[in-house]
Scaffold this active site. Structure first.
Site, mmCIF file in Angstrom:
data_model
loop_
_atom_site.group_PDB
_atom_site.id
_atom_site.type_symbol
_atom_site.label_atom_id
_atom_site.label_comp_id
_atom_site.label_asym_id
_atom_site.label_seq_id
_atom_site.Cartn_x
_atom_site.Cartn_y
_atom_site.Cartn_z
ATOM 1 N N TYR A 184 -10.113 -14.066 -54.364
ATOM 2 C CA TYR A 184 -11.544 -14.356 -54.345
ATOM 3 C C TYR A 184 -12.415 -13.333 -55.068
ATOM 4 O O TYR A 184 -13.559 -13.634 -55.410
ATOM 5 C CB TYR A 184 -11.995 -14.566 -52.896
ATOM 6 N N PHE A 235 -13.872 -18.214 -39.897
ATOM 7 C CA PHE A 235 -13.957 -19.656 -40.159
ATOM 8 C C PHE A 235 -13.085 -20.031 -41.344
ATOM 9 O O PHE A 235 -12.611 -19.167 -42.073
ATOM 10 C CB PHE A 235 -15.397 -20.097 -40.385
#
Length: 417
Positions: A123, A417
């Protein structure tokens, strides 16, 4: 590659997206309640898919979160279920989905995005920087917890999980005002994410327990959410108290909650995953062999999608006048030289920023991922400069930026999450 199309994933394809996610993450939940929860979560998300013809070969979802930043909060897509079919790796699937998400967010005025990285190496190249960190703690509770301070002696009480969102919600909201990086929780998130009867990762754990500090007729002084698991005498493994969250107004309040958790009968271990790196427990524990930090790790990764909007939305801690050169290969509007001016705001103890294009010589140069890592105050620009990731053209520029970004408390979240 010519056949790939990046578009919205309709509700009719959500089950396909779930199966793709389970394939990529090597999971297949047998509990129908867990599958139902995953499906309902995706229905409540923005969804981007990569289609090869009619076949869904890539998927990402984004919760419509609001995240606390110094002095306020911002709308923030929370990326989850990021999946690429093994047949379509290294074909630009993730790049295309990210570009589509970034385009949508820009059009909707959402200046930051966040995620928890399953693979950290991926990322950073999309501009995400590790903006908060977690510290896992283990307490040997086979003997009383040794403390250097006196715990708060107000009464402790157990709270029914059904009543917990109404009691804990306002208190948690207050923590967001002083702790950057925290996600707003509604009653649904409290019930399904924090207070679900079964733990998704360990079905041997008890249902959630909630202990609150303070009598019912006085203001809440803190709380802890935890689960327990019995030990194994044959294996010599003591019972476990797993702490999911602990918040308190004062160090004495936190000490009272930790003392309680370490004294639960038939247990000998307390484990807290992902606590704040500046948790006062690290200092008021009298025996650091009894209270050990077992892991420190990057937690929430942040991406500045609109650098100007993000910088001008937060409050600042000190004045600054810097020309910043930002690199951003994914969002060209963020790239270039900008004058960051931080000046006193309407209140004596706050500062606000302006951020405008300039042709002046830069004081420092950095990648957007590193600016994202520093944005909430959790990473010191001086450390990145020492690592060769920020270039100082003016000596002391990184220190000036760090002083302006500093927060009273380090950013922290346990909302994975």
């Amino acid at each position: 590659m010519d056949q790939l199309r990046f578009r919205d994933v309709p509700e009719a394809h959500v089950d396909r997206a779930l199966e793709l996610g389970y394939l990529v993450f090597h999971e297949r939940p047998e509990d129908e309640e867990i599958r139902k929860y995953h499906r309902e979560a995706l229905l409540d998300c923005d969804r981007v898919g990569a289609y090869d013809g009619d076949v869904l070969v890539g998927f990402l979802a984004a919760f419509r979160f609001t995240i606390s930043v110094p002095g306020g909060e911002l709308p923030c897509p929370g990326l989850t279920f990021v999946s690429v079919a093994p047949t379509h790796r290294r074909r630009g699937v993730l790049t295309g989905m990210m570009a589509e998400l970034f385009r949508r967010a820009a059009g909707e005025g959402r200046p930051v995005a966040a995620l928890w990285a399953s693979e950290a190496a991926i990322y950073g190249r999309f501009g995400f920087g590790s903006a908060t960190h977690g510290s896992s703690v283990e307490i040997d509770s086979r003997r009383p917890l040794a403390l250097r301070i006196a715990p708060d002696e107000r009464p402790l009480r157990l709270v029914d999980p059904l009543d917990a969102p109404a009691l804990l919600g306002p208190y948690y909201d207050a923590t967001r005002a002083r702790t950057p990086g925290r996600i707003a929780r509604d009653a649904v998130r409290w019930r399904k994410e924090w207070l679900a009867d079964k733990d998704e990762e360990d079905d041997e754990l008890s249902p959630p327990r909630i202990v609150a500090l303070g009598a019912p007729d006085e203001p809440l002084g803190g709380y802890a959410v935890y689960r327990t698991k019995g030990g194994d005498d044959d294996a010599g493994t003591p019972g476990l108290v797993r702490v999911d969250e602990l918040e308190a107004d004062t160090p004495a309040g936190a000490a009272a909650l930790w003392r309680y958790l370490a004294a639960i009968d038939l247990t000998g271990r307390v484990r807290y995953w992902g606590g704040a790196p500046d948790d006062p427990l690290h200092h008021f524990a009298a025996d650091r062999d009894q209270v050990r930090v077992t892991q420190t790790f990057p937690a929430l990764w942040l991406r500045l999608l609109d650098v100007r909007a993000a910088l001008t939305a937060r409050s600042w801690a000190a004045p600054a006048d810097l020309v910043v050169e930002v690199r951003d290969e994914r969002v060209p509007a963020n790239a270039g030289r900008f004058r960051l001016t931080v000046a006193p705001g309407p209140d004596d103890d706050t500062y606000t920023a302006s951020y405008e294009p300039t042709d002046a010589r830069p004081d420092l140069a950095l990648d957007v991922r590193d600016l994202g890592a520093c944005y909430l105050g959790g990473t010191d620009p001086r450390h990145l400069a020492a690592a060769g990731l920020i270039t100082e053209h003016t000596p002391g520029a990184a220190a000036t930026l760090g002083a302006a970004l500093r927060t009273a408390r380090l950013p922290h979240t346990v909302d994975e999450f």
